[in-house]
Write an enzyme that holds these catalytic residues in place. Sequence first.
Site, PDB file in Angstrom:
ATOM      1  N   ASP A 174      -4.086   2.086   6.096  1.00  0.00           N
ATOM      2  CA  ASP A 174      -3.717   2.942   4.972  1.00  0.00           C
ATOM      3  C   ASP A 174      -4.876   2.949   3.971  1.00  0.00           C
ATOM      4  O   ASP A 174      -5.413   1.883   3.621  1.00  0.00           O
ATOM      5  CB  ASP A 174      -2.451   2.414   4.293  1.00  0.00           C
ATOM      6  N   ILE A 175      -5.286   4.150   3.529  1.00  0.00           N
ATOM      7  CA  ILE A 175      -6.376   4.256   2.556  1.00  0.00           C
ATOM      8  C   ILE A 175      -5.873   3.765   1.198  1.00  0.00           C
ATOM      9  O   ILE A 175      -4.837   4.220   0.710  1.00  0.00           O
ATOM     10  CB  ILE A 175      -6.871   5.708   2.451  1.00  0.00           C
ATOM     11  N   GLU A 230      -2.126   9.495   4.468  1.00  0.00           N
ATOM     12  CA  GLU A 230      -3.361   8.709   4.506  1.00  0.00           C
ATOM     13  C   GLU A 230      -3.248   7.506   5.437  1.00  0.00           C
ATOM     14  O   GLU A 230      -4.054   6.583   5.379  1.00  0.00           O
ATOM     15  CB  GLU A 230      -3.733   8.237   3.095  1.00  0.00           C
TER      16      GLU A 230
END
Length: 466
Positions: free
Chosen positions: A347-348, A390
């Site tokens: 996950d960004i 994301e």
Amino acid sequence: MHHFSTAHRLALAVICLGVLAFARPGVCAGIELSQAERGYLERLGPVTLCVDPDWTPFERINEQGQHEGIAADLLLLVSRRLGLPMQLVPTRNWEESLQASKDGRCMALSFLNQTPNREEWLTFTEPLFTDSNVFITREEHPFIADPSSLSYEAIVLPEGTSIEERIRREYPNLRVLTVATEQEAFSLVSEKKADMTMRSLIVAAYTIKKDGWFNLKIAGQLPNYANALRMGVVKTEPMLRDILNKGVDTITPMDRGQIVNKHVSINVQTAVDRAMVVRVVAIALAVVGVVLYWNRRLKQHNEELERRSQTDTLTSLPNRTRIDELFLTECSRGERYGRPFSVIMLDIDNFKRVNDEFGHQMGDKVLVATARAARDAVRTVDTLGRWGGEEFLVLCPETPEDMAVQVAERIRQVIAATAMGTGTPQTISAGVASLLPGDTPDALLQRADAALYQAKRLGRNRVCAA
């Protein structure tokens, strides 16, 4: 007395050497019947016959109560060449025909596949005709290369068909819906009430063109899955089956070709004219060439559609649908063979801030750059896909948890060192989980997700294992 056209009279003259059809058993087409077989047929009388009343162009019972179609014409050849009359027993549908055969109301069924279920009360002739079975779907459905990979899609089939029996047995991943007629099967697919049907190639091509199902297409076929259409004879009459086989053996490829062309509206010159034969062959070769060309184009088009349906348009990674399929396959393989399998959920970090401060176009650029950097960091055996928003998912086959943690750490480091265009380093958090004995796919994903959120809680830009 029968009245025939000039062409029919010529055909009968060639076939029966001037002897009227049904004059005596075994006098036409050089068929030799034993004295016992002749006596059997004389005692038997007309063969009572049940057919499918609604299977155009193979066969139907028309408004005048007559049997017509490809099957009817082939059976007429067998009947005439054996001198064996057949008496039609009218039914309302194919299910009723099968039941009438079981109840002894008809000795023979006209045009059907041999299956274990039907062998309980029938014995079968050699095939009168063979034809491929194909999948029919709507235009937007991807090409079907392997139906076992489909997840609970609905296939609609007419009741009592051999295809229904086989699909239920070999493809339990498909939901089988049954209807009374071919027309209803095509209609349910057209109206998105079913994902597909599987029908004879000839029936499919004829019906799609005749009834204007222009939102439907042929979406694939299975090898070694053809209709070998035979006559079914009740088991109490094995001699009748043997006699019918002698008639079936006289049917030539030319006989079959002329009958099929008649019912699919292809005009073929039947007179023996060498120049015409050359022209017909040339036209046929041209038609085959065009068909092969368009089949190749259609295959390429369907393959491209299938690729697009499984690819995320922004990052060019496998999308959620495709990564789901691969994930379930790897889980099944790991469980079945006891092989290690791990997943990494990425996950960004602070992605919302990127969108808020720099706009969604920059957010898209960060997603693309992150996908590219992660793809360069994973191993060749791994599969990276976009999970949604994301989030990304990495599938690591043949990989225990400690090795998957090393892969995740390498991805984290590569992404942290990649310029994203925002002026500040962009980081990711990662959660790692491995398949346990007796595990379910959902449980594995839940552990990876929990590990990811642990990494977030501990300050982000780190890897945690379940």
